[in-house]
Design an enzyme around this catalytic site. Sequence first.
Site, PDB file in Angstrom:
ATOM      1  N   LYS A 127      10.554  36.552  33.431  1.00 51.57           N
ATOM      2  CA  LYS A 127      10.229  36.780  34.846  1.00 51.57           C
ATOM      3  C   LYS A 127       8.842  37.416  34.854  1.00 51.57           C
ATOM      4  O   LYS A 127       8.462  38.089  33.905  1.00 51.57           O
ATOM      5  CB  LYS A 127      11.217  37.766  35.469  1.00 51.57           C
ATOM      6  CG  LYS A 127      12.643  37.266  35.563  1.00 51.57           C
ATOM      7  CD  LYS A 127      12.926  36.717  36.963  1.00 51.57           C
ATOM      8  CE  LYS A 127      14.332  36.181  37.090  1.00 51.57           C
ATOM      9  NZ  LYS A 127      15.333  37.251  37.132  1.00 51.57           N
ATOM     10  N   HIS A 130       5.069  41.746  37.376  1.00 51.49           N
ATOM     11  CA  HIS A 130       4.212  41.789  38.560  1.00 51.49           C
ATOM     12  C   HIS A 130       3.838  43.215  38.929  1.00 51.49           C
ATOM     13  O   HIS A 130       4.215  44.164  38.249  1.00 51.49           O
ATOM     14  CB  HIS A 130       4.870  41.075  39.736  1.00 51.49           C
ATOM     15  CG  HIS A 130       6.216  41.626  40.087  1.00 51.49           C
ATOM     16  ND1 HIS A 130       6.382  42.867  40.640  1.00 51.49           N
ATOM     17  CD2 HIS A 130       7.447  41.091  39.926  1.00 51.49           C
ATOM     18  CE1 HIS A 130       7.668  43.063  40.826  1.00 51.49           C
ATOM     19  NE2 HIS A 130       8.345  42.009  40.396  1.00 51.49           N
ATOM     20  N   HIS A 133       6.169  46.152  38.812  1.00 51.56           N
ATOM     21  CA  HIS A 133       6.515  46.792  37.542  1.00 51.56           C
ATOM     22  C   HIS A 133       5.512  47.834  37.114  1.00 51.56           C
ATOM     23  O   HIS A 133       5.769  48.629  36.225  1.00 51.56           O
ATOM     24  CB  HIS A 133       6.619  45.754  36.425  1.00 51.56           C
ATOM     25  CG  HIS A 133       7.877  44.955  36.479  1.00 51.56           C
ATOM     26  ND1 HIS A 133       7.888  43.615  36.717  1.00 51.56           N
ATOM     27  CD2 HIS A 133       9.170  45.323  36.349  1.00 51.56           C
ATOM     28  CE1 HIS A 133       9.124  43.171  36.726  1.00 51.56           C
ATOM     29  NE2 HIS A 133       9.937  44.193  36.510  1.00 51.56           N
TER      30      HIS A 133
HETATM   31  N1  ARG Z   1      15.124  45.313  33.981  1.00 53.43           N
HETATM   32  C1  ARG Z   1      15.401  46.061  35.163  1.00 53.43           C
HETATM   33  C2  ARG Z   1      14.602  45.525  36.351  1.00 53.43           C
HETATM   34  O1  ARG Z   1      13.543  44.949  36.175  1.00 53.43           O
HETATM   35  C3  ARG Z   1      15.102  47.510  35.006  1.00 53.43           C
HETATM   36  C4  ARG Z   1      15.893  48.222  33.941  1.00 53.43           C
HETATM   37  C5  ARG Z   1      16.030  49.664  34.225  1.00 53.43           C
HETATM   38  N2  ARG Z   1      16.658  50.409  33.191  1.00 53.43           N
HETATM   39  C6  ARG Z   1      17.965  50.562  33.037  1.00 53.43           C
HETATM   40  N3  ARG Z   1      18.390  51.271  32.027  1.00 53.43           N
HETATM   41  N4  ARG Z   1      18.819  50.027  33.868  1.00 53.43           N
HETATM   42  O2  ARG Z   1      15.047  45.707  37.467  1.00 53.43           O
END
Ligand code: ARG
Length: 572
Positions: A127, A130, A133
Site C-alpha cells: 500500500k 503516503h 504515514h
Molecule cells: N499498519 C497499521 C496501519 O497502517 C498500523 C499499525 C499500528 N501498530 C500496531 N501495533 N497496531 O494502519
Amino acid sequence: MINFKEKIAVILAETIEGLTVGEIRDMIEIPTDSKMGDYAFPCFKLAKVLRKAPPMIAQGIAEKLQENELFEKVENVNAYVNLFLSRKVFTQELVICVAADQDRYGSSTMGQNRKVIVEFSSPNIAKPFHIGHIRSTVIGNSIYKIYDFLGYDTVRINHLGDYGTQFGKMIVSYRRWGNEEDVTKEPIKTLLSYYVKFHEETEKDPSLEDEARDVFTKLENGEPEETRLWQWFRDESLKEFNRVYQMLGIEFDSFAGESFYSDKMERVVNMLKDAELLKESEGANIVDLEEYGMSPALITKKDGSSLYITRDIAAAVYRKEHYDFYKNLYIVASQQNLHFQQWIKIIGLLGFEWAKDCVHIPFGLVSLEEGTMSTRHGRVVFLEEVLTRAVNQTKEIILEKNVNTDNLDVTAKQVGIGAVIFQELSNNRIKDYVFSWEKVLNFEGETGPYVQYTHARAASVLRNGGDSTNQVIAAADKANVEYILGDSAYELAKLIYRFPEVILEAGEKYEPSVVTRHIVNIAQGFNKFYHDEHVLVANEEEKKAKLLLVYAAKQTIQNGLKLLGMEAPERM
Ligand code: ARG
C-alpha cells in the site's frame, strides 16, 4: 548544572518554618514577565501557618534574602517575593555547563537500564507510504531520540502491516493479471493496482473471494509457492519504504511486523481460553468488553483466521518476554484509539500487570489543502513525492536568495526535508492539521528553515571568531561574563538554561512539539541578542565572552534539531 529553583527552595526553607524544601519548590513560580523577577514566591499559603498577612510575610522574607549573593535583587510586591538571580552567577554557571556537555547538553542518565520500545511508522505492505504515514514516522522517530537522550535503552520497531487476507487477493490478482517486471519496477503502485483490479473483478465474479481465501489459508500453512510470492511482495515493498526512511535519516532496530506473530497467535488464543475470556459468537471467538464500555473484540474469525487485534496481543506478550520493557510505546493515529483500548484492556484481563506500561500515543489527521486524502479516489500523495518536491523547491529558493552553501544538493536536502519534519512537529500531535507548502518552506516565521538558518548564522559568527572561539570554548571558566549580562543576553541565557527541563517535559508528555517550540524561542532569542549586540568587537575579552554565548545558543539549537530528527547545517 545547578538547579536554581531547588537552590532557591533551600534558601527559602531556612527562613520559613513549617514547610519542606519540596513543598516550597513546588510553590515557586516563573513569572511570565521578567520584570517581576526570574522566580517568584507567593506567600498566600503561609498566612495560615504563620498567622500573618501575606504581604507582611513577603516583606519579611525579602528582607532576609537581601544579602544573599545568589540574588541581584529581591523585592516584595504585595504577597509575592520576586527574586532576581545574580546574572553573573547564573550566566557563568550556564556557559561553563554547555561548553562542558556540548552535544550532550540537555541529556540525562535517568533512563539507565530501562528499556523503552518505540513502535512507529508501521506502513502496510503493498500500500502506498503516503503523507498520512509521515506523522507516525516523524513523531515516533523524535520520541525515540528524546528517550535515547534521556538515557533509556531504546528499541525501534516497525510493526509492518505484512499479513492478512489482502495478501490472498493480491496473489490471486498477480497470477491472473500481473507480471514480474512491473512489480520489480514499481512495486507499490503495481501491487496496489492488482488490489484495485481484484475488487473490480470480484464485482463480476464473486467466486474470486473464495479463491483468495484459499490462497491466504495456503499462505498461513506455509505452502512454498504462496510464501515465496508473499515474501517477494514484502521485499519489494520494503525496498521502497527504505528509500523514504533513508531520505528522512530514519532507522529501525526491528521490522518484526504482523506476519512475525503468525506462529505466536495460537498460544495467545489458548491463554484467552484458559482465562475464560473467550466467547463463541456465530462460530467466531470474541472477548466481550461491554462491562468496560467497549464493543467486543473479535479474536478469531469463523474460518479460524486471526485478526489485527490478535496479532497486537501476541506482539505485546512477545515483547514483554523478549525485551522485558519498562515502557512499550505505540505511535499510531487516533482513529485506532478503540483498538488500543480494547487490546490493552485484554492484556490487563489476562492478569498482566504490565498492561499499564503499554501506551498508545495517538495523533490527529493530516489533510491536504486540496481536501482530505482518499486512496479510493486516487487522492493519495506519496510521501516520497512530497519529500522530493520539498528538496527541489528548497533548491530553487536557495538559488534565488543567493545563499552561500558548500554543497547546494546536500543543503537543499537537509533544509527541504527538515522543513517537512519541522512542520510536522510544530503542533501538538493530537491536533489535526493541514499540510501547507507555503508554510513549510518559509524562511521566516516559526519554521524549520528559520531555525536552521539561525543555527547556520551562529555557526558563521563562530567561524569568524577564529581562534578566539576555540580558546573560549576550551576554557569557558576563564570567560569574563560581565560582557554578556545585558537584557537580551540574559533572556537568551535563560532560554538555554531551560532546555534540559524542556526535554524532560517532552519525554513525559510524548510531545516533540515542546522541543520544536522551545528551539524557535531560542532562535528568536539569539537573533535578538545578535541584533542588539556587536559580537566580533575589538576588545578580545568582550569578544570571547560573547562568542561563548553564541556557542551555547548554537549548540542548544543543534541538540534540539537532532532530537526532532533534523540536520543542523553549518552553512546555508
Ligand atoms: N499498519 C497499521 C496501519 O497502517 C498500523 C499499525 C499500528 N501498530 C500496531 N501495533 N497496531 O494502519
